[in-house]
Each structure stands twice: as C-alpha cells, then as structure tokens.
Design a protein around this motif. Structure first.
Motif, PDB file in Angstrom:
ATOM      1  N   VAL A   1       0.869  -1.174   0.000  1.00 31.41           N
ATOM      2  CA  VAL A   1       0.000   0.000   0.000  1.00 31.41           C
ATOM      3  C   VAL A   1       0.904   1.221   0.000  1.00 31.41           C
ATOM      4  O   VAL A   1       1.877   1.272   0.741  1.00 31.41           O
ATOM      5  CB  VAL A   1      -0.921   0.024   1.241  1.00 31.41           C
ATOM      6  CG1 VAL A   1      -1.767   1.281   1.247  1.00 31.41           C
ATOM      7  CG2 VAL A   1      -1.807  -1.204   1.270  1.00 31.41           C
TER       8      VAL A   1
ATOM      9  N   VAL B   1      -2.068   5.934   0.756  1.00 26.57           N
ATOM     10  CA  VAL B   1      -3.518   5.959   0.574  1.00 26.57           C
ATOM     11  C   VAL B   1      -4.159   6.945   1.557  1.00 26.57           C
ATOM     12  O   VAL B   1      -3.797   6.991   2.723  1.00 26.57           O
ATOM     13  CB  VAL B   1      -4.087   4.537   0.777  1.00 26.57           C
ATOM     14  CG1 VAL B   1      -5.590   4.576   0.993  1.00 26.57           C
ATOM     15  CG2 VAL B   1      -3.739   3.665  -0.415  1.00 26.57           C
TER      16      VAL B   1
ATOM     17  N   ILE C   1     -14.122   0.448  -2.314  1.00 26.53           N
ATOM     18  CA  ILE C   1     -12.740   0.470  -2.784  1.00 26.53           C
ATOM     19  C   ILE C   1     -12.647  -0.594  -3.859  1.00 26.53           C
ATOM     20  O   ILE C   1     -12.953  -1.766  -3.612  1.00 26.53           O
ATOM     21  CB  ILE C   1     -11.750   0.167  -1.650  1.00 26.53           C
ATOM     22  CG1 ILE C   1     -11.951   1.163  -0.503  1.00 26.53           C
ATOM     23  CG2 ILE C   1     -10.324   0.225  -2.157  1.00 26.53           C
ATOM     24  CD1 ILE C   1     -11.008   0.958   0.655  1.00 26.53           C
TER      25      ILE C   1
ATOM     26  N   GLY D   1     -10.517  -2.332  -7.402  1.00 28.16           N
ATOM     27  CA  GLY D   1      -9.205  -2.548  -8.003  1.00 28.16           C
ATOM     28  C   GLY D   1      -9.020  -4.029  -8.243  1.00 28.16           C
ATOM     29  O   GLY D   1      -9.766  -4.850  -7.713  1.00 28.16           O
TER      30      GLY D   1
ATOM     31  N   SER E   1      -4.013  -5.106  -5.675  1.00 26.67           N
ATOM     32  CA  SER E   1      -3.935  -3.650  -5.685  1.00 26.67           C
ATOM     33  C   SER E   1      -3.868  -3.083  -4.269  1.00 26.67           C
ATOM     34  O   SER E   1      -3.845  -1.874  -4.088  1.00 26.67           O
ATOM     35  CB  SER E   1      -5.129  -3.062  -6.431  1.00 26.67           C
ATOM     36  OG  SER E   1      -6.324  -3.488  -5.841  1.00 26.67           O
TER      37      SER E   1
ATOM     38  N   LYS F   1      -6.093  -3.378  -1.783  1.00 26.55           N
ATOM     39  CA  LYS F   1      -7.356  -2.938  -1.181  1.00 26.55           C
ATOM     40  C   LYS F   1      -7.513  -3.520   0.225  1.00 26.55           C
ATOM     41  O   LYS F   1      -7.770  -2.802   1.200  1.00 26.55           O
ATOM     42  CB  LYS F   1      -8.545  -3.440  -2.012  1.00 26.55           C
ATOM     43  CG  LYS F   1      -8.493  -3.066  -3.456  1.00 26.55           C
ATOM     44  CD  LYS F   1      -9.536  -3.860  -4.233  1.00 26.55           C
ATOM     45  CE  LYS F   1      -9.206  -5.320  -4.203  1.00 26.55           C
ATOM     46  NZ  LYS F   1      -9.652  -6.122  -5.283  1.00 26.55           N
TER      47      LYS F   1
ATOM     48  N   VAL G   1     -13.345   4.629  -4.324  1.00 23.08           N
ATOM     49  CA  VAL G   1     -11.904   4.802  -4.349  1.00 23.08           C
ATOM     50  C   VAL G   1     -11.364   3.739  -5.290  1.00 23.08           C
ATOM     51  O   VAL G   1     -11.678   2.569  -5.144  1.00 23.08           O
ATOM     52  CB  VAL G   1     -11.299   4.601  -2.947  1.00 23.08           C
ATOM     53  CG1 VAL G   1      -9.789   4.661  -3.009  1.00 23.08           C
ATOM     54  CG2 VAL G   1     -11.852   5.614  -1.977  1.00 23.08           C
TER      55      VAL G   1
ATOM     56  N   GLN H   1      -8.115   1.763  -6.636  1.00 28.50           N
ATOM     57  CA  GLN H   1      -6.717   1.521  -6.291  1.00 28.50           C
ATOM     58  C   GLN H   1      -6.035   0.720  -7.377  1.00 28.50           C
ATOM     59  O   GLN H   1      -6.629  -0.155  -8.009  1.00 28.50           O
ATOM     60  CB  GLN H   1      -6.622   0.779  -4.950  1.00 28.50           C
ATOM     61  CG  GLN H   1      -6.557   1.759  -3.797  1.00 28.50           C
ATOM     62  CD  GLN H   1      -6.175   1.144  -2.488  1.00 28.50           C
ATOM     63  OE1 GLN H   1      -6.684   1.567  -1.489  1.00 28.50           O
ATOM     64  NE2 GLN H   1      -5.274   0.167  -2.472  1.00 28.50           N
ATOM     65  N   TYR H   2      -4.765   1.062  -7.595  1.00 34.97           N
ATOM     66  CA  TYR H   2      -3.977   0.301  -8.556  1.00 34.97           C
ATOM     67  C   TYR H   2      -2.560   0.122  -8.007  1.00 34.97           C
ATOM     68  O   TYR H   2      -1.891   1.099  -7.669  1.00 34.97           O
ATOM     69  CB  TYR H   2      -3.930   1.017  -9.908  1.00 34.97           C
ATOM     70  CG  TYR H   2      -3.172   0.237 -10.939  1.00 34.97           C
ATOM     71  CD1 TYR H   2      -3.767  -0.850 -11.570  1.00 34.97           C
ATOM     72  CD2 TYR H   2      -1.860   0.547 -11.249  1.00 34.97           C
ATOM     73  CE1 TYR H   2      -3.071  -1.600 -12.485  1.00 34.97           C
ATOM     74  CE2 TYR H   2      -1.148  -0.190 -12.167  1.00 34.97           C
ATOM     75  CZ  TYR H   2      -1.760  -1.276 -12.789  1.00 34.97           C
ATOM     76  OH  TYR H   2      -1.059  -2.017 -13.690  1.00 34.97           O
TER      77      TYR H   2
ATOM     78  N   GLN I   1      -1.556   1.974  -5.008  1.00 35.74           N
ATOM     79  CA  GLN I   1      -1.767   3.415  -5.012  1.00 35.74           C
ATOM     80  C   GLN I   1      -3.234   3.740  -5.276  1.00 35.74           C
ATOM     81  O   GLN I   1      -3.942   2.995  -5.934  1.00 35.74           O
ATOM     82  CB  GLN I   1      -0.916   4.069  -6.108  1.00 35.74           C
ATOM     83  CG  GLN I   1       0.558   3.953  -5.842  1.00 35.74           C
ATOM     84  CD  GLN I   1       1.371   4.550  -6.957  1.00 35.74           C
ATOM     85  OE1 GLN I   1       0.932   4.585  -8.112  1.00 35.74           O
ATOM     86  NE2 GLN I   1       2.563   5.012  -6.629  1.00 35.74           N
ATOM     87  N   GLN I   2      -3.609   4.903  -4.729  1.00 31.29           N
ATOM     88  CA  GLN I   2      -4.980   5.352  -4.916  1.00 31.29           C
ATOM     89  C   GLN I   2      -5.000   6.224  -6.151  1.00 31.29           C
ATOM     90  O   GLN I   2      -4.361   7.276  -6.182  1.00 31.29           O
ATOM     91  CB  GLN I   2      -5.356   6.145  -3.675  1.00 31.29           C
ATOM     92  CG  GLN I   2      -6.806   6.379  -3.508  1.00 31.29           C
ATOM     93  CD  GLN I   2      -7.041   7.023  -2.163  1.00 31.29           C
ATOM     94  OE1 GLN I   2      -6.313   6.779  -1.215  1.00 31.29           O
ATOM     95  NE2 GLN I   2      -8.030   7.857  -2.083  1.00 31.29           N
TER      96      GLN I   2
ATOM     97  N   GLN J   1     -10.573   9.050  -6.690  1.00 26.79           N
ATOM     98  CA  GLN J   1     -11.533   8.969  -5.602  1.00 26.79           C
ATOM     99  C   GLN J   1     -12.651   9.962  -5.853  1.00 26.79           C
ATOM    100  O   GLN J   1     -12.420  11.174  -5.829  1.00 26.79           O
ATOM    101  CB  GLN J   1     -10.830   9.256  -4.269  1.00 26.79           C
ATOM    102  CG  GLN J   1     -11.796   9.403  -3.133  1.00 26.79           C
ATOM    103  CD  GLN J   1     -11.167   9.344  -1.771  1.00 26.79           C
ATOM    104  OE1 GLN J   1     -11.872   9.361  -0.815  1.00 26.79           O
ATOM    105  NE2 GLN J   1      -9.845   9.280  -1.650  1.00 26.79           N
TER     106      GLN J   1
END
Lengths: 334, 320, 305
Positions: free
Chosen positions: B23, B26, B38, B40, B44, B46, B225, B227-228, B231-232, B235
């Motif tokens: 992570v 975030v 969230i 992804g 990712s 999450k 949100v 996420q990849y 990373q966020q 959003q």
C-alpha cells in the motif's frame, strides 16, 4: 460419532487376527523339536514324545492348531509360563499397572512440557526461544534413552543423591497392593511418607521414558500451531478484539490439538518400546522388564502372550485416542 | 469531524527479496453512515490497507501513516490493549471466505456471544437472547436451533450471515466488508449485499465495501476509491465516476464491464498488475495505459484533485 | 498425446537439464539451512572415520592393555595421552573402540534402510498399482507389524533367530518396512491419477516400466526423507538391542554393546559409558539435522518464499 468409533473398531479386527497369527507363528517357527524346546524334556522315548506332542497340540493340522489357539486367546487363555508355571495372563496383569503408571507419568510429563513449549516456539517463531526449543527437541528426539537413563542416574542418584537408583518403593515401606498403581496405593496406605517415596522413584524413569515423546510433541505442536495461526479464523478472532492469549489459547490451540492428539496416540507404541529399556535400567518391575527376562530365559509362551497382550493394549489405547479425537473434532462429533 | 481519517497510509512487507510495498500513500476520509467502495484488481492493496487499519497484518508488515484517526482517537499511537477495545466493537470487518473465517471447533452461538462477552462483559450465556436476535436480524431461519450448529454444517451463504451477525453484534460505527460475496454463489451474492445495505441503513453505520465488481459499486456505494498497485488513483462520488471517469485505469475498468463488451469479447485490460520485481519507472500504470505518453514513463505522477495521473481524462463537455 | 511421441534426443537433453535444474533448486533450499549443512558435514566426517578406522584409530579395538585398565580420559587426573578417551575394564582404548564402532553402527543403519526401503517400496508400489485383494493383504500385514511396538517386534524376532548383529538388523528392517509401504502406496495412488501416467500407459508401457520408470522417480522425495529418518532410528534401535544383549555381541565394539559391557563401571569409570553414548547421540543428531533440511528442501508443501 458411534459410526466413527465402530469403523475404527472394525479396522482393528483384521489387525487383531494378524497379531494372533504372528504370535501363533512365533511358536511354530521356533527352531528345533517342540517337545525339547517347549516341554523342556530331552531324550524322551517315542511314546512319551508323541504324548507330549498331542498335549501341546502339535499333531493336528496347522489350521486346526491355529483355530484352537485363537479360541484359547478369546477365552483369555494364553498358556502357562515355562519358568513359573503360572498363567501368562495372570503374570501380565500383575505387572501391567507398574508399566501403566510409568507410561502415564511419562506421557503426562511429555504433554505438560511439550505442548506449552511447542506453542511458545510457534508464537515466537524465528526467535532465539524458538530456535532453542527446537534444538533441544531435536536433541531429545535423537537421544539413546538407555544411555540417557544411565547418565541421569550417574548425575542425580549418585553425584547429587537426589533420587533413588531403582525400583518403585523403598523396602522400608510395606504397602499393600490394591490398584497396583504405587501412587494410589501409597495414598491409601497409612505408611507415612510412602507417597513421596514412590513419587521420588517415579521421577527419573518418567523423565527418561518421556524424553522422546516430549520432543515429538513439542515439534508437532509447533508445526500444528504455525499452520493454524495462519488460518482465516484466527484473523477473525483477532478482528473480534480478543486478547492475544485468548486467540492463541482458545481459538488456535483447540484446532491445533486435533492433529497433536493423533501424534500423542502414536507415541503410545513408542512409549511401550521405550518401557523395555527404561524398566531394564531402573529395575522397574513392569511388563518391559518381564518380557526381556522371558526372552532371555526362553520362556516362549510368556513371550508369545506378552506380544499379543502388548499389541492389544496398544490397540486399546489407540481406540481411546480415537475417541478423544472424535470428542475434540466437531466434524466427527456432529 | 469525519468518522475515519486516514492520511498517507503505507504498508511494506519484509520478504526474502527485499521490501514489498503493498500500500503506497492511501488517503481515506469517511463520514458517519457513508458507504464507500474500494475497487481494483487483485494485488492492488485494497484488503491490506483495511487490514492495516484493523491491526490484523502479520508482524512482517510495516505500517506507516501521517494520520490514522477513528472518531477522533489516534489509532497509531494507542496501545494494543486500547486498540482491542475499538476493534470488533466500533470497527469490525467481515472477510472474503466465510467458510474458513469461522472457527470449525466452536458452535455458531459460542462465536457470536464471545464478541458480546468480550466488549460488554458478562458470561457468554447471558448474551444468548441477543445472539438469537442477531441471527434473526441477518435472516437466519430457526435462529434458536442454529445456535448449536457448527460452521461445517452451514452453507457458505449461511456462514457469511453468521459472520455478519458476529461483526454487527456490538453495533459498530464502521463495518469493513472485504469482498464479502466473492466466494459465494451468484444467487446468494445479491442477498448478502442487500442485507449489508439494509443493516447499514438500520444501524446508521458507515460501510467500506472492498470489491473488484464495478456492478456492485454502482448499486450500493456513495463514493468510490480506485486503487492500482497499492496506489490510490482516483476517488470520487459514484455517479460522477461512472459517467465521467478521469483516470485511464478507471476508464479501462468501466469498459471491462460485460455490458460494454463488443460482441462476445470482454474489453479486458491487457497485462497484469506489476509485482514486486517488475515495478515500472514513472507512472505504475504506464505499461498498460492506452493514453501513455513519454512523460509517464519517466516521472511518477502526483495526486491532483484526487486523481493520480499526469494527463487525466477531460471532464464531460470539455475538450482537451 | 503429442508429448509422448516427441523424439527421444531433445527429450533426453531437456530431462537432463531439468534434473540439473532440480538439483540446483534442491541445493538452494537445502543449503539455506545452516544446521542441515552442519549435519551433512558431520555425517560425512563420521563416514570418513568409519572408512579409515584402521588408519585413524590409535590402537586395535580389541587390544587389551591389562596394566592400564580403567584409565580416565587424558584431561582428567591420572589420564594419559595414549588413551585419549580412557580405557575400559580390560584396558582397551575407548577411542579406538568407538571409532571402530562407527563402522558397525553406520553399516547397520545402511543395511536396515536398504532392506526395509527396497522391500517396502516394492510392496507399496505393487499395492498402490494393483489395488484389490493384493493391496488389502499387503496393507493388513503392515497394519499388523505396526500394531506391535518396533523394539518389541525386533526382540521377538531376535528371540526367534538368535541374538547377533545380523539378526538384529533383519529384525529392525522388518519393523521399518510398513512406513515405506504406506508412503510408497500413498504416493503411487496419488501419481496414478496424473496425466503423465495415463499418457505412458496409452503409449503401451508395461506395468513394471510404469511402476519403476514412470511412477517411482516422481514419488521419491518423501521416501528419501523417510529413509534418512529411518537411518537415524536404525542406529538408535541397533544400539538399543546391543545394549539389551540382543544385538551385536561382545567383543564387537558396537556402540550400544559398549555401553552394556561397561555398565557395571558406570559409577567407578563413567567415561566408559559416557563417550559411546555421546557418539550415538551426535551421529543420530547429525542425521536428523540433515533429514530436517532434506524434508524442507524436498517437500514443496513446506517450501516458503
């Protein structure tokens, strides 16, 4: 649950007949003339020889001999000792409590020390404590216990004078055998201090006999705990806000015990084999010493009967372990 | 004041091949009674971010954040003991695999009443009535007889209901649902989601829904949100995001939905989420991005208007 | 089915490089454990000592220096460098006896493992491969052997065959057979359902070829681990039988026998009992350390990143 136990019992039936076959075969496979070997009579006349053969049942066909042997066994007749002329069953059950007491104390020692050690090692995985516990358990697992026993005698009995060298109770005490378990009998008797004396006698043999099971239980508890601690339900338990002690001692341990119980069950056979050595070293008047004596004195019926009875005891204990396993594992209980 | 305020949360795992950043920076703000999704792909980060919030990560994980406030309390500095008073009571979490998330050795009733005993005191037995009520609330028929059932006697859907009952037992202010329907049959999925939203409304709790299913997001969430690779990337409010995705990754995710498929082919995103050893230079999404430019391959983007992209897609009605 | 009809030469070279790759991977995991490597090194040391016992040992193992009976080890008061680990009741050098004992113990361990493994693997393969009543009979016989504690079974067999090192080894080998049978059978049944076995069966491989060429190499890993662990317990059990007077007979310097023959000196000359025991412990410990490393390296289930 009953279905599970019944299944287990069913598996034991062929094993029981297998063991009777081995015991039966043992006597038939003895080299030499059975009259000379078993009846101890040499140079007899042909008539006397034939008479003894008939008495021992050696003149009938093999399958008849086996059937009558199994019949005798099922009626509790395992023959008569060639040395003492007493029924083998009687001798066995007279000595059995001594071995059972020793074995119970040894496995208790192994469980009470091994399970906490395994848990600590698993929780502190990779730490010095873990490495220390695992190294010690590997040493214990590699221990020649007959030598270990002698070493402890040299150290504790001789150098430090802490424990007695052999036997179950000092000859100063006169305790009536009621249960055959010395710890119980001494408590029942009014001989003051006899219980402590009996306990003193038990310490070293139990430690020696319990060493290998202790090592095995500690190792297995650790690996079972490691596996369980990575399970999802342990994470759930933590997510509930439970304390680490509760997570480990209730949620993880209960599941780990399912495998550990099986391992403890397997130690029973190890324990009985170890009892032969331990009893020899400590002059412990139990089954192990008796069977060694029987082998040395060529008391073949005693060896045959001992073999069968020990195998049956192992099976019985394994059945009890299966029962415990079923009780602790809800997948089988329900 | 927001119920939950996380700023710049990062989680690193120590592995044999060095540190793995699961992570990466975030931010998340959540108000009472809000539903945030969230989304992804797998990997990712999450779940890891939320597990970090709960304090459920293994010891190999290193959690850092500028701020991690729940209801005004600082989760970063409080002791483990204090934190356990919040975890399971005010913040609780349900997991992806209901069958393995329940302890096979204890009855369902035991496991639910254990939470009540932990946070409200008293014996487990004294909480029996509340446990039955909870089981009824999550739609388990014949709740009274199910108290003594063991997890292996229940179906996956039933187990997840039990899990939900267990986690709403203390009427949490925040419930985190980590892919609560992924492991279930399609027919059960909708029921469980419906139940979650129903409970969320009845109890007025905030809900964080971790999922990789955009359809679920559209039906339930207020805000999303995306996420990849830890990373966020974006959003925004759910309606905005669906109508007008700004990050190329979001756009690709939406296009991959079955209703956007052309003929029999789904518009899958080519490639996979980068792992520990093949992290690209520059923007982490650049190898898979269809709008990639040279600049993206050199410099990592910074977050701007909650979008992590050098060249965000234009707002509707605007031409670049 | 294209894989089975591949030409032999590329298949041979790839299988060779695959094997090399496997070796390298194995060594990577094995050498990661320092204790396992230490165990291996120590074991190699013991093997060398056993092989060159005649050159290394300072005295003949049976040579009696009557005037030097019960001499303590060199570092104790009254010890002599000549007899580094002291002498026994008959004035024989303990060090030389232990060095020569290594031969007997290692040999006994090897023979027991070879015997029990070859019989056990064969029976296990047959049981897993044939199934039906053959399997039932084999497995019930093994259950029976397992129902009797190993050392007791060995004792009974020795009572039948007469005491002696060879008989002790045979007896111990019999008690170890069931674990090999069970492992080999379980892996065989496991492997039988794999595609490659079906493929080679379709290609017309006979049962023997299937059993030994196709299936056996693929279930070797657990068998090797079991073999290593059996090796260490075989040394222990041989020594135990020797100690009970049922194994190697005096004056053979087998380690267990050494302890038995000096047992009466346990209190007056404790070194005569201590050192043979340490020898057993260290040898068994080294093998077990190595066995643990082998298991971690060979068992993919336990492999961790």
């Amino acid at each position: 649950m009953f279905k599970f136990l019944f299944k287990r019992l069913l598996v034991l039936v062929p094993v029981f007949f297998g063991v009777t076959l081995v015991a039966f075969g043992f006597i038939r496979a003895l080299p030499g003339d059975p009259v000379e070997v078993l009846a101890g009579e040499r140079g007899v006349t042909p008539e006397r020889h034939a008479e003894l053969m008939a008495q021992l049942g050696f003149d009938k066909p093999m399958w008849q001999q086996y059937l009558s042997y199994v019949g005798d066994v099922l009626q509790g007749d395992l023959g008569t000792s060639l040395i003492t002329n007493r029924p083998v069953v009687e001798e066995f059950f007279e000595l059995f409590p001594a071995t059972a007491e020793l074995g119970l104390c040894a496995i208790l020692f192994a469980i009470l020390l091994g399970i906490p050690a395994g848990i600590i090692a698993a929780v502190k995985r990779g730490s010095f404590v873990d490495q220390g516990i695992m190294s010690l358990s590997l040493v214990g697992y590699s221990m020649p216990i007959f030598w270990w026993g002698l070493l402890l005698i040299i150290l504790f009995s001789n150098t430090l004078n802490l424990t007695p060298v052999s036997g179950r109770l000092s000859f100063l005490f006169d305790v009536e055998p009621v249960t055959g378990f010395m710890l119980v009998d001494t408590l029942l008797s009014d001989e003051e201090g006899s219980f402590w004396n009996a306990l003193h006698h038990l310490v070293l043999p139990s430690v020696v006999l319990g060493t290998i099971p202790l090592a095995v239980i500690a190792r297995q508890t650790r690996s079972a705990m490691l596996e369980v601690l990575s399970e999802d339900y342990v994470r759930t338990a933590k997510a509930k806000g439970l304390s680490p002690v509760r997570v480990i001692a209730v949620h993880a341990l209960r599941n780990a015990m399912i495998t550990v119980i099986t391992v403890i069950g397997l130690q029973v056979a190890v324990l009985l084999a170890g009892a032969i050595l331990t009893e020899t070293i400590f002059g412990w008047p139990g089954i192990g010493k008796w069977i060694i004596f029987s082998v040395f004195s060529r008391d073949y019926f005693a060896v045959q009967g001992g073999l069968l009875l020990i195998a049956v005891s192992v099976m019985a204990v394994n059945l009890i372990v299966d029962l415990l396993y079923g009780l602790i594992n809800p997948r089988i209980l329900h | 004041m927001a119920l939950l305020d996380i700023c710049n949360l990062s989680v690193e795992f120590a592995t044999a091949h060095g540190a793995l950043k699961a992570v990466d920076g975030v931010d998340l703000k959540l108000d009472e009674g809000e539903i945030v999704a969230i989304v992804g792909e797998s990997g990712s980060g999450k779940s890891v971010a939320m597990l970090a919030l709960m304090g459920l990560l293994p010891w190999t994980a290193k959690v850092t954040a500028d701020r991690m406030l729940f209801d005004g309390q600082d989760l970063l500095t409080m002791s483990a003991k204090q934190r356990r008073k919040i975890i399971g009571k005010d913040i609780s979490m349900i997991f992806q695999e209901p069958m393995t998330s329940l302890n096979p050795c204890f009855s369902v009733g035991h496991q639910i009443s254990e939470v009540l005993a932990q946070h409200f005191g008293g014996s487990r037995r004294s909480h029996k009535a509340r446990t039955i009520e909870l089981l009824q609330q999550v739609g388990i028929p014949a709740a009274e007889t199910r108290l003594k059932a063991y997890p292996h006697q229940l179906s996956g859907g039933m187990c997840q209901r039990v899990m939900i009952a267990m986690m709403i037992a203390c009427q949490p202010k925040l419930l985190i649902a980590d892919e609560p329907t992924t492991a279930l049959d399609v027919t059960i999925q909708a029921q469980i989601l419906e139940l979650l939203v129903e409970l969320q409304q009845a109890n007025g709790m905030a809900l964080v829904l971790i999922t990789h299913d955009m359809a679920v997001v559209a039906e339930t969430a207020d805000r999303v949100v995306v996420q990849y690779a830890g990373q966020q990337v974006e959003q925004r409010a759910v309606k905005d995001l669906f109508e007008n995705p700004r990050h190329p990754y979001t756009q690709a995710l939406l296009r991959a939905l079955p209703e956007h498929s052309q003929g029999e082919l789904l518009n899958a995103i080519p490639g996979v989420v980068p792992g520990q050893l093949d992290r690209p230079v520059g923007c982490l999404f650049n190898p898979r991005c269809e709008h990639v430019q040279e600049h993206c391959r050199q410099t990592p983007p910074t977050r701007n208007e909650d979008i992590l992209c050098h060249y965000p897609l234009p707002l509707a009605g605007q031409k670049p | 089915m294209t894989t089975t009809t591949a030409t032999p030469s590329p298949a041979a070279t790839t299988s060779q490089s695959v094997r090399q790759q496997q070796w390298r991977e194995f060594w990577f995991y094995f050498s990661a454990s320092k204790t396992a490597v230490a165990g291996l090194v120590f074991l190699i040391g013991v093997i060398l000592v056993a092989l060159f016992a005649d050159f290394i040992s300072p005295h003949l193992p049976a040579e009696q220096y009557r005037e030097f009976a019960e001499i303590p080890p060199a570092w104790m008061e009254g010890g002599q460098m000549r007899f580094f680990l002291g002498t026994d009741y008959a004035g024989r050098d303990m060090l030389s006896r232990i060095i020569h004992g290594a031969r007997l113990s290692l040999l006994a361990g090897c023979i027991v493992v070879l015997l029990s493994a070859s019989i056990g693997i064969f029976l296990g393969l047959v049981a897993g491969f044939k199934g039906g009543w053959v399997e039932t009979i084999i497995m019930r016989v093994m259950d029976t052997i397992m129902a009797v504690p190993g050392l007791l079974m060995a004792l009974v067999l020795v009572a039948l065959l007469g005491p002696g090192l060879l008989n002790a080894m045979v007896a111990i080998a019999i008690t170890y057979t069931p674990s090999f049978v069970r492992l080999a059978r379980a892996s065989t049944i496991n492997e039988m359902n794999r595609d490659y076995v079906t493929a080679s069966r379709v290609a017309g491989a006979g049962p023997l070829r299937l059993m030994f060429i196709s299936i056996l190499p693929n279930c070797m890993a657990p068998l090797i681990v079991q073999g290593t662990l059996s090796f260490s317990t075989a040394i222990l059990d041989t020594a135990a039988l020797g100690f009970l007077g049922m194994g190697a007979q005096a004056p053979l310097p087998e380690w267990g026998t050494l302890i038995a023959e000096n047992r009466d000196l346990m209190l007056s000359a404790p070194w005569t009992v201590t050192f043979p025991g340490i020898a057993i412990l260290l040898a068994v410990l080294a093998i077990n350390l190595m066995g643990d490393g082998l298991r971690d390296a060979l068992d993919p289930k336990l492999k961790r990143s």
